[in-house]
Design a protein around this motif. Structure first.
Motif, PDB file in Angstrom:
ATOM      1  N   ALA A  27     -12.096   1.507  13.952  1.00  0.00           N
ATOM      2  CA  ALA A  27     -12.135   0.720  15.176  1.00  0.00           C
ATOM      3  C   ALA A  27     -11.274  -0.521  15.020  1.00  0.00           C
ATOM      4  O   ALA A  27     -11.202  -1.106  13.959  1.00  0.00           O
ATOM      5  N   ILE A  28     -10.607  -0.886  16.098  1.00  0.00           N
ATOM      6  CA  ILE A  28      -9.881  -2.152  16.144  1.00  0.00           C
ATOM      7  C   ILE A  28     -10.707  -3.074  17.032  1.00  0.00           C
ATOM      8  O   ILE A  28     -10.935  -2.795  18.191  1.00  0.00           O
ATOM      9  N   ALA A  51      -6.316  -5.863  12.033  1.00  0.00           N
ATOM     10  CA  ALA A  51      -5.431  -4.856  11.433  1.00  0.00           C
ATOM     11  C   ALA A  51      -4.195  -4.688  12.312  1.00  0.00           C
ATOM     12  O   ALA A  51      -4.191  -5.066  13.488  1.00  0.00           O
ATOM     13  N   ARG A  52      -3.146  -4.103  11.751  1.00  0.00           N
ATOM     14  CA  ARG A  52      -1.927  -3.828  12.519  1.00  0.00           C
ATOM     15  C   ARG A  52      -2.219  -2.785  13.592  1.00  0.00           C
ATOM     16  O   ARG A  52      -2.826  -1.753  13.319  1.00  0.00           O
ATOM     17  N   THR A  53      -1.783  -3.089  14.802  1.00  0.00           N
ATOM     18  CA  THR A  53      -2.011  -2.159  15.908  1.00  0.00           C
ATOM     19  C   THR A  53      -1.061  -2.466  17.062  1.00  0.00           C
ATOM     20  O   THR A  53      -0.458  -3.532  17.118  1.00  0.00           O
ATOM     21  N   ARG A  54      -0.939  -1.531  17.966  1.00  0.00           N
ATOM     22  CA  ARG A  54      -0.152  -1.725  19.183  1.00  0.00           C
ATOM     23  C   ARG A  54      -0.975  -2.581  20.138  1.00  0.00           C
ATOM     24  O   ARG A  54      -2.163  -2.356  20.325  1.00  0.00           O
ATOM     25  N   VAL A  55      -0.315  -3.561  20.763  1.00  0.00           N
ATOM     26  CA  VAL A  55      -1.001  -4.521  21.616  1.00  0.00           C
ATOM     27  C   VAL A  55      -0.261  -4.642  22.941  1.00  0.00           C
ATOM     28  O   VAL A  55       0.968  -4.695  22.968  1.00  0.00           O
ATOM     29  N   LEU A  71       2.989  -9.176  26.899  1.00  0.00           N
ATOM     30  CA  LEU A  71       3.225  -8.642  25.564  1.00  0.00           C
ATOM     31  C   LEU A  71       3.046  -7.135  25.590  1.00  0.00           C
ATOM     32  O   LEU A  71       2.111  -6.628  26.195  1.00  0.00           O
ATOM     33  N   ASP A  72       3.943  -6.446  24.924  1.00  0.00           N
ATOM     34  CA  ASP A  72       3.823  -5.003  24.757  1.00  0.00           C
ATOM     35  C   ASP A  72       4.550  -4.648  23.465  1.00  0.00           C
ATOM     36  O   ASP A  72       5.765  -4.509  23.457  1.00  0.00           O
ATOM     37  N   GLY A  73       3.795  -4.554  22.382  1.00  0.00           N
ATOM     38  CA  GLY A  73       4.407  -4.287  21.094  1.00  0.00           C
ATOM     39  C   GLY A  73       3.359  -4.152  20.014  1.00  0.00           C
ATOM     40  O   GLY A  73       2.187  -3.973  20.295  1.00  0.00           O
ATOM     41  N   GLU A  74       3.782  -4.269  18.785  1.00  0.00           N
ATOM     42  CA  GLU A  74       2.872  -4.120  17.650  1.00  0.00           C
ATOM     43  C   GLU A  74       2.689  -5.466  16.961  1.00  0.00           C
ATOM     44  O   GLU A  74       3.646  -6.227  16.806  1.00  0.00           O
ATOM     45  N   ASN A  75       1.445  -5.763  16.584  1.00  0.00           N
ATOM     46  CA  ASN A  75       1.120  -6.979  15.842  1.00  0.00           C
ATOM     47  C   ASN A  75       0.340  -6.615  14.598  1.00  0.00           C
ATOM     48  O   ASN A  75      -0.459  -5.679  14.618  1.00  0.00           O
ATOM     49  N   ASN A 107      -8.037   0.827  20.023  1.00  0.00           N
ATOM     50  CA  ASN A 107      -9.084   1.342  20.900  1.00  0.00           C
ATOM     51  C   ASN A 107      -9.919   0.213  21.513  1.00  0.00           C
ATOM     52  O   ASN A 107     -10.918   0.461  22.152  1.00  0.00           O
ATOM     53  N   PHE A 108      -9.495  -1.038  21.327  1.00  0.00           N
ATOM     54  CA  PHE A 108     -10.180  -2.192  21.897  1.00  0.00           C
ATOM     55  C   PHE A 108      -9.521  -2.569  23.210  1.00  0.00           C
ATOM     56  O   PHE A 108      -8.295  -2.591  23.325  1.00  0.00           O
ATOM     57  N   ALA A 109     -10.329  -2.893  24.221  1.00  0.00           N
ATOM     58  CA  ALA A 109      -9.814  -3.384  25.493  1.00  0.00           C
ATOM     59  C   ALA A 109     -10.774  -4.430  26.027  1.00  0.00           C
ATOM     60  O   ALA A 109     -11.996  -4.256  25.942  1.00  0.00           O
ATOM     61  N   ALA A 110     -10.230  -5.513  26.547  1.00  0.00           N
ATOM     62  CA  ALA A 110     -11.052  -6.561  27.139  1.00  0.00           C
ATOM     63  C   ALA A 110     -10.270  -7.214  28.261  1.00  0.00           C
ATOM     64  O   ALA A 110      -9.044  -7.339  28.191  1.00  0.00           O
ATOM     65  N   SER A 111     -10.999  -7.637  29.288  1.00  0.00           N
ATOM     66  CA  SER A 111     -10.410  -8.364  30.410  1.00  0.00           C
ATOM     67  C   SER A 111     -11.200  -9.640  30.631  1.00  0.00           C
ATOM     68  O   SER A 111     -12.422  -9.648  30.479  1.00  0.00           O
ATOM     69  N   LYS A 112     -10.492 -10.684  31.008  1.00  0.00           N
ATOM     70  CA  LYS A 112     -11.130 -11.952  31.350  1.00  0.00           C
ATOM     71  C   LYS A 112     -10.413 -12.553  32.542  1.00  0.00           C
ATOM     72  O   LYS A 112      -9.254 -12.243  32.799  1.00  0.00           O
ATOM     73  N   LYS A 113     -11.130 -13.434  33.249  1.00  0.00           N
ATOM     74  CA  LYS A 113     -10.501 -14.064  34.402  1.00  0.00           C
ATOM     75  C   LYS A 113     -10.098 -15.481  34.068  1.00  0.00           C
ATOM     76  O   LYS A 113     -10.661 -16.109  33.159  1.00  0.00           O
ATOM     77  N   MET A 114      -9.102 -15.970  34.814  1.00  0.00           N
ATOM     78  CA  MET A 114      -8.657 -17.346  34.684  1.00  0.00           C
ATOM     79  C   MET A 114      -8.269 -17.840  36.075  1.00  0.00           C
ATOM     80  O   MET A 114      -7.929 -17.044  36.954  1.00  0.00           O
ATOM     81  N   THR A 115      -8.356 -19.129  36.261  1.00  0.00           N
ATOM     82  CA  THR A 115      -8.100 -19.718  37.572  1.00  0.00           C
ATOM     83  C   THR A 115      -6.888 -20.643  37.507  1.00  0.00           C
ATOM     84  O   THR A 115      -6.836 -21.550  36.675  1.00  0.00           O
ATOM     85  N   LEU A 116      -5.931 -20.399  38.398  1.00  0.00           N
ATOM     86  CA  LEU A 116      -4.745 -21.221  38.522  1.00  0.00           C
ATOM     87  C   LEU A 116      -4.922 -22.171  39.691  1.00  0.00           C
ATOM     88  O   LEU A 116      -5.215 -21.732  40.812  1.00  0.00           O
TER      89      LEU A 116
END
Length: 118
Positions: A27-28, A51-55, A71-75, A107-116
């Motif tokens: 698991a990531i 760990a190293r993974t695609r982000v 961002l769309d790449g590996e870290n 396999n990790f995914a998370a969403s959060k909100k922010m206010t501008l």
């Protein structure tokens, strides 16, 4: 998935063998937050990876439309900060409102909100 998807059964429906062991993927897990809230000029989105993974990190409006891919790449493992300047993918300033950012890392995914606020 059913853990015995590769099992076979005899006529009495009892398991009599397993053709291969199940594959377990590591698991990531990541952490995700931003600062400041609300923001006026930019938001710093912070995340950590073990760990190293695609982000991928993307910003969406309240209708679910993609505003910008940050961002769309590996870290590799570590802590990261990505700054969103309140602009869309064409470089135009977006209006004040609520936006959502989504991090996908392995396999990790998370969403959060922010206010501008302007």
């Amino acid at each position: 998935d059913w853990p015995l998807r590769n099992a076979y059964f005899d006529r009495s429906d009892w398991v009599v063998g397993i053709t291969e062991a199940p594959v377990v993927k590591p698991a990531i897990l990541a952490s995700l937050n931003h600062y400041p809230e609300p923001f006026t000029q930019y938001a710093d989105i912070r995340y950590q990876l073990p760990a190293r993974t695609r982000v991928s990190l993307k910003v969406y409006d309240t209708a679910g439309r993609l505003v910008k891919t940050l961002l769309d790449g590996e870290n590799g493992p570590g802590s990261y900060v990505v700054r969103w300047d309140g602009k869309d993918k064409n470089g135009r300033k977006v209006p004040s409102g609520v936006y959502f950012y989504r991090l996908n890392a392995g396999n990790f995914a998370a969403s959060k909100k922010m206010t501008l606020l302007k």
